[in-house]
Design a protein around this motif. Structure first.
Motif, mmCIF file in Angstrom:
data_model
loop_
_atom_site.group_PDB
_atom_site.id
_atom_site.type_symbol
_atom_site.label_atom_id
_atom_site.label_comp_id
_atom_site.label_asym_id
_atom_site.label_seq_id
_atom_site.Cartn_x
_atom_site.Cartn_y
_atom_site.Cartn_z
ATOM 1 N N ASP A 1 0.821 -1.215 -0.130
ATOM 2 C CA ASP A 1 -0.100 0.394 -0.048
ATOM 3 C C ASP A 1 0.946 1.044 0.275
ATOM 4 O O ASP A 1 0.153 2.033 -0.378
ATOM 5 N N VAL A 2 2.187 1.096 0.336
ATOM 6 C CA VAL A 2 2.832 2.692 0.030
ATOM 7 C C VAL A 2 3.799 2.064 -0.751
ATOM 8 O O VAL A 2 4.921 3.205 -1.077
ATOM 9 N N GLN B 1 8.214 9.507 1.260
ATOM 10 C CA GLN B 1 6.929 9.508 1.892
ATOM 11 C C GLN B 1 6.882 7.289 2.696
ATOM 12 O O GLN B 1 6.244 7.926 3.242
ATOM 13 N N GLN B 2 7.539 6.831 1.919
ATOM 14 C CA GLN B 2 7.918 5.488 2.418
ATOM 15 C C GLN B 2 7.744 5.356 3.724
ATOM 16 O O GLN B 2 7.384 4.715 4.633
ATOM 17 N N ARG C 1 8.368 8.115 5.824
ATOM 18 C CA ARG C 1 6.872 8.585 6.885
ATOM 19 C C ARG C 1 6.668 7.321 8.177
ATOM 20 O O ARG C 1 6.132 7.200 8.087
ATOM 21 N N VAL C 2 5.829 7.137 6.204
ATOM 22 C CA VAL C 2 4.717 5.704 6.718
ATOM 23 C C VAL C 2 5.198 4.680 7.780
ATOM 24 O O VAL C 2 4.168 4.541 8.188
ATOM 25 N N ILE C 3 6.207 4.532 7.172
ATOM 26 C CA ILE C 3 6.578 2.972 8.050
ATOM 27 C C ILE C 3 6.996 3.190 9.356
ATOM 28 O O ILE C 3 6.597 2.156 10.187
ATOM 29 N N ARG D 1 5.810 5.398 11.204
ATOM 30 C CA ARG D 1 4.672 6.109 12.130
ATOM 31 C C ARG D 1 3.501 4.958 11.990
ATOM 32 O O ARG D 1 3.412 5.137 13.156
ATOM 33 N N ARG D 2 4.204 3.963 11.315
ATOM 34 C CA ARG D 2 3.200 2.172 11.251
ATOM 35 C C ARG D 2 3.927 1.700 12.765
ATOM 36 O O ARG D 2 3.702 1.496 13.728
ATOM 37 N N LEU E 1 4.486 5.081 -3.244
ATOM 38 C CA LEU E 1 5.327 6.824 -3.082
ATOM 39 C C LEU E 1 6.595 6.801 -3.421
ATOM 40 O O LEU E 1 7.415 5.612 -3.332
#
Length: 114
Positions: free
Chosen positions: A69-70, A77-78, A80-82, A84-85, A73
């Motif tokens: 799902d990322v 951005q990948q 950042r999302v990883i 945060r998760r 990106l």
């Protein structure tokens, strides 16, 4: 179940289990090699290549796995999302430990006292 119990006895013997696990590992290894080859061909066809910092995983070699799902990106951005998760999962895990550890210690202490 037929693959795990080829003799149809209704129970899985140790030999049947080991044969099934060996087959699973071989199949998974073949799939991994094929997917890596396909990904390399796709990257070459697109005119890109693996950047050095994304090609090296935690073990020092191989490809870095990115959640699907990322994957669309860009790299920053990948990350950042990883991250945060990861932080969210660590916070939830810490909260669960804090929530359940004290009552569990009380229960085990009472169990040991009786």
């Amino acid at each position: 179940m037929r693959r795990l119990d080829p003799d149809g006895s209704g129970a899985i013997s140790q030999d049947e289990f080991l044969d099934a696990m060996l087959q699973y590992v071989q199949d998974e290894s073949t799939r991994t090699v094929e997917s890596e080859r396909l990904e390399e061909e796709t990257l070459r066809a697109a005119g890109g290549g693996l950047e050095e910092d994304t090609a090296v995983g935690a073990e020092g070699g191989g490809e870095v796995e990115v959640p699907e799902d990322v994957a669309h990106l860009d790299w920053h951005q990948q990350q950042r999302v990883i991250k945060r998760r990861a932080a969210l999962l660590m916070a939830v895990g810490t909260g669960l430990v804090l929530l359940f550890s004290d009552p569990m210690v009380d229960v085990l202490s009472n169990l040991g006292a009786s």
